[in-house]
Design a protein around this motif. Sequence first.
Motif, PDB file in Angstrom:
ATOM      1  N   LEU A 246       0.807  -1.267   0.101  1.00 41.87           N
ATOM      2  CA  LEU A 246      -0.039  -0.020  -0.010  1.00 41.87           C
ATOM      3  C   LEU A 246       0.942   1.276  -0.010  1.00 41.87           C
ATOM      4  O   LEU A 246       0.632   2.152  -0.668  1.00 41.87           O
ATOM      5  N   LEU A 247       1.809   0.921   0.821  1.00 39.82           N
ATOM      6  CA  LEU A 247       2.818   2.337   0.745  1.00 39.82           C
ATOM      7  C   LEU A 247       3.434   2.524  -0.727  1.00 39.82           C
ATOM      8  O   LEU A 247       3.505   3.812  -0.959  1.00 39.82           O
ATOM      9  N   ALA A 248       3.918   1.585  -1.355  1.00 41.01           N
ATOM     10  CA  ALA A 248       4.425   1.702  -2.709  1.00 41.01           C
ATOM     11  C   ALA A 248       3.414   2.210  -3.577  1.00 41.01           C
ATOM     12  O   ALA A 248       3.567   3.005  -4.443  1.00 41.01           O
ATOM     13  N   ARG A 249       2.096   1.732  -3.461  1.00 42.76           N
ATOM     14  CA  ARG A 249       1.008   2.260  -4.372  1.00 42.76           C
ATOM     15  C   ARG A 249       0.727   3.955  -4.180  1.00 42.76           C
ATOM     16  O   ARG A 249       0.525   4.620  -5.085  1.00 42.76           O
ATOM     17  N   ALA A 250       1.048   4.171  -2.988  1.00 43.30           N
ATOM     18  CA  ALA A 250       0.696   5.635  -2.593  1.00 43.30           C
ATOM     19  C   ALA A 250       1.955   6.363  -2.843  1.00 43.30           C
ATOM     20  O   ALA A 250       1.925   7.684  -2.671  1.00 43.30           O
TER      21      ALA A 250
END
Length: 335
Positions: free
Chosen positions: A119-123
């Motif tokens: 999720l951090l990578a997507r954000a």
Amino acid sequence: LEAFRRQSEPVRKIPLWLAGVAAAALLVTLGWLGSQWLSGSEDPAPAPARIEAPRPVAPAALNAVAVTTPPRVIVAFFENHTGETDADWITSGLPEMLTTDLSRSKELEMIATQRLHDLLARAGHDATAPLDRSTTAELARWADADLVISGAVFMLGDQYRIDAQAYDVATGTMTTAYKVSGTQLLDMVDELSAGMLQGLTSGDASPPSLQAVTHSEEAFRAFSEGKSLYANLQYDEAAERFRDSIELDTEFAMPRVHLATTLFSVGDVDGGVDALGQALADPQALSEDDRMLAEGLDAFFREEDFAKGSKIFGQLIERFPRNPEAYVWLGRAAS
């Protein structure tokens, strides 16, 4: 590989009460049309009775009903307030430790820390940058968590102190908090897990023990760093840290499973099968989700029994529906 991870985002379903209301409205309308057709009357028929949508049930009323689904919990990164850069690994290592510990309880559904990395990578968020509370809550909502655990690590003299709090994702209300102090990190995490488990469940659950999987803090550190590297698709570096973890504690089975997934990801099937064989030599040393992951991969790559492997991954998804690895490998088998 990342494409498969994107497919693991949980699908939001239409609430059952709303579907019921729509179905009832359709039936009433069809019944009225049918009566008009049969009667042949040209007089306008009375309008169908208005269907009132059921009022939302208050949370307190829900609690009165027997609910068997355990709460979904994700552990966010901890803040490092020790003033020591060498302790930076603890900020991501603690979530891995707590998740491993708490996943041994049947009363909680733990969401894998890899989900947080994804999720951090997507954000587009830097995984090394601190997360404020609002960002943490947003990530937890994206992960479809009911509860999020966060906290901070301090250094008081020659002792660590870990403060942890659990918040309700929907309301932001703190549900429980616990703090521990000491010099032995694994002992502290076991105590912290037991304290958090006491506050999050009925209190009858047996306290988990991280030392059931390893007695080496350095081995767990290498394992945690390997998982972070794997989540960032740095497979060669991840494999190296998993090997370091195994060398530091030869009885630590979990890094062997994740070494296997890393080797399979770069096409080293023989190396992956060998690592799985060593991990499954003592399945009781694995967490439940890692054991199921290993068994599914073993069916795929060693036995080449895709029906068996797909069944195991289906069971893994049913037991741990927020485990991204299950979707990744099940998707690979279907492609």
